[in-house]
Design a protein around this motif. Structure first.
Motif, mmCIF file in Angstrom:
data_model
loop_
_atom_site.group_PDB
_atom_site.id
_atom_site.type_symbol
_atom_site.label_atom_id
_atom_site.label_comp_id
_atom_site.label_asym_id
_atom_site.label_seq_id
_atom_site.Cartn_x
_atom_site.Cartn_y
_atom_site.Cartn_z
ATOM 1 N N ALA A 54 0.887 -1.190 0.016
ATOM 2 C CA ALA A 54 0.009 -0.042 0.146
ATOM 3 C C ALA A 54 0.800 1.138 0.190
ATOM 4 C CB ALA A 54 -0.712 -0.022 1.366
ATOM 5 N N LYS A 55 1.205 1.817 -1.210
ATOM 6 C CA LYS A 55 2.168 3.010 -1.353
ATOM 7 C C LYS A 55 1.697 3.535 -2.752
ATOM 8 C CE LYS A 55 5.737 5.481 -0.469
ATOM 9 N NZ LYS A 55 5.861 6.357 0.778
ATOM 10 N N GLY A 56 1.563 4.748 -2.602
ATOM 11 C CA GLY A 56 1.215 5.497 -3.632
ATOM 12 C C GLY A 56 2.427 5.704 -4.790
ATOM 13 N N THR A 57 1.798 5.384 -6.080
ATOM 14 C CA THR A 57 3.040 5.732 -7.055
ATOM 15 C C THR A 57 2.420 6.696 -8.287
ATOM 16 O OG1 THR A 57 2.403 3.771 -8.239
ATOM 17 C CG2 THR A 57 3.890 3.482 -6.614
ATOM 18 N N THR A 58 3.278 7.029 -9.078
ATOM 19 C CA THR A 58 2.864 7.797 -10.244
ATOM 20 C C THR A 58 3.455 7.119 -11.616
ATOM 21 O OG1 THR A 58 4.842 9.201 -10.220
ATOM 22 C CG2 THR A 58 3.099 9.886 -8.790
ATOM 23 N N ALA A 59 3.114 7.685 -12.807
ATOM 24 C CA ALA A 59 3.761 7.179 -14.008
ATOM 25 C C ALA A 59 5.161 7.304 -13.956
ATOM 26 C CB ALA A 59 2.784 7.633 -15.135
ATOM 27 N N GLU A 60 5.655 8.385 -13.254
ATOM 28 C CA GLU A 60 6.979 8.726 -13.197
ATOM 29 C C GLU A 60 7.789 8.108 -12.144
ATOM 30 O OE1 GLU A 60 4.426 11.229 -13.494
ATOM 31 O OE2 GLU A 60 4.830 10.961 -15.567
ATOM 32 N N THR A 61 7.366 7.329 -11.606
ATOM 33 C CA THR A 61 7.991 6.480 -10.478
ATOM 34 C C THR A 61 9.004 5.885 -11.068
ATOM 35 O OG1 THR A 61 5.873 6.638 -8.747
ATOM 36 C CG2 THR A 61 8.011 4.950 -8.577
ATOM 37 N N THR A 62 10.375 5.926 -10.767
ATOM 38 C CA THR A 62 11.481 5.347 -11.227
ATOM 39 C C THR A 62 11.609 3.821 -10.868
ATOM 40 O OG1 THR A 62 13.069 5.919 -9.757
ATOM 41 C CG2 THR A 62 12.895 7.276 -11.624
ATOM 42 N N ALA A 63 12.285 3.019 -11.493
ATOM 43 C CA ALA A 63 12.462 1.365 -11.066
ATOM 44 C C ALA A 63 13.293 1.494 -9.795
ATOM 45 C CB ALA A 63 13.419 0.829 -12.214
ATOM 46 N N THR A 64 14.161 2.412 -9.586
ATOM 47 C CA THR A 64 15.034 2.502 -8.108
ATOM 48 C C THR A 64 14.104 2.864 -7.054
ATOM 49 O OG1 THR A 64 16.894 2.951 -9.408
ATOM 50 C CG2 THR A 64 16.940 3.421 -6.933
ATOM 51 N N GLU A 65 13.326 3.684 -7.350
ATOM 52 C CA GLU A 65 12.342 4.227 -6.147
ATOM 53 C C GLU A 65 11.352 2.804 -6.025
ATOM 54 O OE1 GLU A 65 12.087 9.055 -7.425
ATOM 55 O OE2 GLU A 65 10.666 7.637 -8.243
ATOM 56 N N LEU A 66 10.703 2.291 -7.147
ATOM 57 C CA LEU A 66 9.882 1.321 -6.684
ATOM 58 C C LEU A 66 10.425 0.035 -6.144
ATOM 59 C CD1 LEU A 66 6.623 0.956 -7.687
ATOM 60 C CD2 LEU A 66 7.613 -0.429 -9.547
ATOM 61 N N ALA A 67 11.623 -0.305 -6.563
ATOM 62 C CA ALA A 67 12.389 -1.530 -5.893
ATOM 63 C C ALA A 67 12.726 -1.289 -4.294
ATOM 64 C CB ALA A 67 13.640 -1.718 -6.691
ATOM 65 N N LYS A 68 13.053 0.061 -4.147
ATOM 66 C CA LYS A 68 13.143 0.520 -2.494
ATOM 67 C C LYS A 68 11.721 0.289 -2.024
ATOM 68 C CE LYS A 68 14.616 4.237 0.341
ATOM 69 N NZ LYS A 68 15.109 5.795 0.445
ATOM 70 N N GLU A 69 10.578 0.677 -2.338
ATOM 71 C CA GLU A 69 9.437 0.327 -1.720
ATOM 72 C C GLU A 69 9.144 -0.888 -1.539
ATOM 73 O OE1 GLU A 69 8.109 2.829 -0.166
ATOM 74 O OE2 GLU A 69 8.773 4.462 -0.791
ATOM 75 N N LEU A 70 9.405 -1.867 -2.723
ATOM 76 C CA LEU A 70 8.996 -3.323 -2.628
ATOM 77 C C LEU A 70 9.889 -4.297 -1.796
ATOM 78 C CD1 LEU A 70 8.048 -3.476 -6.463
ATOM 79 C CD2 LEU A 70 6.566 -3.968 -4.615
ATOM 80 N N ALA A 71 11.288 -3.701 -1.546
ATOM 81 C CA ALA A 71 12.333 -4.580 -0.916
ATOM 82 C C ALA A 71 11.861 -5.410 0.352
ATOM 83 C CB ALA A 71 13.442 -3.491 -0.564
ATOM 84 N N PRO A 72 11.228 -4.902 1.380
ATOM 85 C CA PRO A 72 10.649 -5.717 2.466
ATOM 86 C C PRO A 72 9.862 -7.044 1.986
ATOM 87 C CG PRO A 72 10.734 -3.263 2.984
ATOM 88 C CD PRO A 72 11.064 -3.509 1.447
ATOM 89 N N ALA A 73 8.932 -6.555 1.308
ATOM 90 C CA ALA A 73 7.849 -7.570 0.634
ATOM 91 C C ALA A 73 8.752 -8.539 -0.133
ATOM 92 C CB ALA A 73 6.886 -6.917 -0.156
ATOM 93 N N LEU A 74 9.646 -8.340 -0.993
ATOM 94 C CA LEU A 74 10.378 -9.145 -1.605
ATOM 95 C C LEU A 74 11.416 -10.234 -0.881
ATOM 96 C CD1 LEU A 74 11.279 -7.030 -4.694
ATOM 97 C CD2 LEU A 74 9.736 -8.889 -4.928
ATOM 98 N N ASP A 75 12.108 -9.422 -0.054
ATOM 99 C CA ASP A 75 12.734 -10.439 0.819
ATOM 100 C C ASP A 75 11.945 -11.252 1.569
ATOM 101 O OD1 ASP A 75 14.962 -8.826 0.119
ATOM 102 O OD2 ASP A 75 15.167 -7.673 1.870
ATOM 103 N N ASP A 76 10.724 -11.150 2.162
ATOM 104 C CA ASP A 76 10.098 -11.807 2.890
ATOM 105 C C ASP A 76 9.640 -13.080 1.872
ATOM 106 O OD1 ASP A 76 10.308 -10.427 5.413
ATOM 107 O OD2 ASP A 76 8.296 -9.370 4.856
ATOM 108 N N TRP A 77 9.029 -12.498 0.829
ATOM 109 C CA TRP A 77 8.793 -13.450 -0.292
ATOM 110 C C TRP A 77 9.724 -14.577 -0.596
ATOM 111 C CZ3 TRP A 77 9.744 -13.502 -5.627
ATOM 112 C CH2 TRP A 77 9.067 -14.463 -6.449
ATOM 113 N N ARG A 78 10.949 -14.139 -0.726
ATOM 114 C CA ARG A 78 12.190 -15.076 -1.406
ATOM 115 C C ARG A 78 12.482 -16.334 -0.142
ATOM 116 N NH1 ARG A 78 14.747 -10.283 -3.988
ATOM 117 N NH2 ARG A 78 14.266 -10.475 -5.936
ATOM 118 N N GLU A 79 12.298 -15.644 1.301
ATOM 119 C CA GLU A 79 12.792 -16.690 2.359
ATOM 120 C C GLU A 79 11.571 -17.588 2.664
ATOM 121 O OE1 GLU A 79 13.321 -13.718 5.773
ATOM 122 O OE2 GLU A 79 15.021 -12.905 5.066
ATOM 123 N N GLN A 80 10.446 -16.984 2.341
ATOM 124 C CA GLN A 80 9.299 -17.988 2.444
ATOM 125 C C GLN A 80 9.273 -19.108 1.523
ATOM 126 O OE1 GLN A 80 5.762 -15.610 2.139
ATOM 127 N NE2 GLN A 80 6.334 -14.267 4.056
#
Length: 371
Positions: A237-263
């Motif tokens: 649950a994080k607001g984004t725009t069409a201009e959000t960069t890959a780096t910015e998006l990856a930072k917001e997703l990082a905790p969820a991705l780490d949890d998913w990989r460990e699971q």
């Protein structure tokens, strides 16, 4: 080629039997100077080793030998050191060559066979754990292809999407006391239905876990009007725009991705534990190899850097030192682990790569059996 090009169809094609000889070269590489200066020399040495093995192999005709050597030379010249990751895989036969730069290390090897060595590609795909990310709001829908290396915007399959122009002025409506949410607007609902339709086509063609990121209202609406969001691996649950960069998006997703990989790793190890109790467990190379050939393996877990060269004798595997292998010895399997993994995949099983030394009690690999 990039890791996210490793679709199931691509891997199936690479695993197909080919006219002998099909040559596979693998080697570790370096991303930055000064370490990367050695990579070109190591690649040249591998190409020379492959040529020498082709020269010494009585099964290879002169025409085939010359054709494969030409493809290897072309591949070596075409490798771009600026794109180097942790390893390089070069595949060549008489008609083609392919270059794969992978974000996982690989040993230095030359394999001559009737199929390509795909174990490192499978490992890269499993390690990268390809996924999709849908960034969505009332104003945009952007699809991203994700790997362990990061995110790449997917400008295909109808994405990115934006809704038709809307006369919606939330500031004016707030001043007038009439500020309905844009997410209650029927035009927005129709836009989200279109997004879901496009996304269904993407997932049908290339099924991967899906991550959603957007404001809570956006996530709630895409779940309400569509199908794909309901089975998403995670919702951020994080607001984004069409201009959000890959780096910015990856930072917001990082905790969820780490949890998913460990699971994912924990789930594979948990399935092995359950299988031991249910007597549907196999451990060790000989036992798992036999089960894989019978199509009985539902899941095989392999330590990341486990490999074996073996001789097959009376349906049993005898480990041999690769340095002792004579060219043209048809009884030798240069990487029986690769063959085992391919067999499991061909029979609809799953492959999980786990940390080195996590399966020492089971000979470095173990399996959950179907029956």
């Amino acid at each position: 080629m990039d890791t996210d090009a490793l679709t199931a169809g691509t891997l199936q094609n690479l695993r197909a039997t080919r006219p002998y000889p099909a040559v596979s070269l693998t080697m570790p590489t370096h991303r930055r100077a000064p370490d990367n200066t050695q990579d070109a020399v190591r690649l040249r040495n591998l190409v020379t080793e492959a040529a020498n093995r082709l020269d010494a192999d009585p099964r290879v005709t002169r025409e085939a030998r010359d054709a494969v050597k030409t493809q290897l030379e072309r591949a070596a010249a075409d490798v771009d050191p600026r794109r180097a990751l942790e390893s390089l895989v070069v595949l060549a036969d008489t008609d083609e060559y392919q270059i794969w730069q992978l974000p996982r290390t690989a040993p230095e090897r030359v394999v001559v066979s009737d199929s390509y060595l795909t174990r490192n590609l499978v490992a890269a795909k499993a390690g990268a754990r390809l996924f999709w990310v849908l960034s969505i709001s009332a104003e945009h829908a952007t699809l991203w292809s994700g790997t362990s290396e990061g995110l790449r915007r997917e400008d295909a399959h109808g994405f990115p999407l934006s809704p038709p122009h809307q006369n919606f002025d939330p500031e004016r409506q707030a001043r007038s006391g009439d500020a309905p949410s844009i997410y209650a607007n029927e035009d927005t609902r129709n836009f989200f239905r279109t997004v879901d339709e496009k996304l269904r086509g993407v997932l049908a063609a290339d099924s991967r876990p899906l991550f959603l990121i957007g404001l809570p209202q956006a996530i709630s609406l895409i779940e309400d009007v569509g199908e794909c969001a309901r089975t998403a691996a995670c919702k951020v649950a994080k607001g984004t725009t069409a201009e959000t960069t890959a780096t910015e998006l990856a930072k917001e997703l990082a905790p969820a991705l780490d949890d998913w990989r460990e699971q994912r790793v924990a789930a594979a190890l948990g399935r092995l534990d359950t299988a031991r109790g249910a007597k549907s467990f196999a451990g060790g190379l000989d036992e798992v190899w036999a089960a894989a050939r019978e199509g009985r393996v539902a899941l095989v877990a392999v330590e990341e850097h486990f490999q074996r060269t073996v001789r097959v004798t009376d349906e049993h595997l005898e480990a041999v030192d690769p340095a002792d292998v004579e060219p043209g010895d048809e009884g030798i399997r240069e990487d029986i682990v690769d063959e085992l993994i391919e067999t499991v995949l061909d029979n609809g099983g799953e492959v999980a790569f786990v940390a080195d030394d996590s399966l020492t009690d089971h000979g470095r690999l173990a399996a959950v059996l179907r029956f």
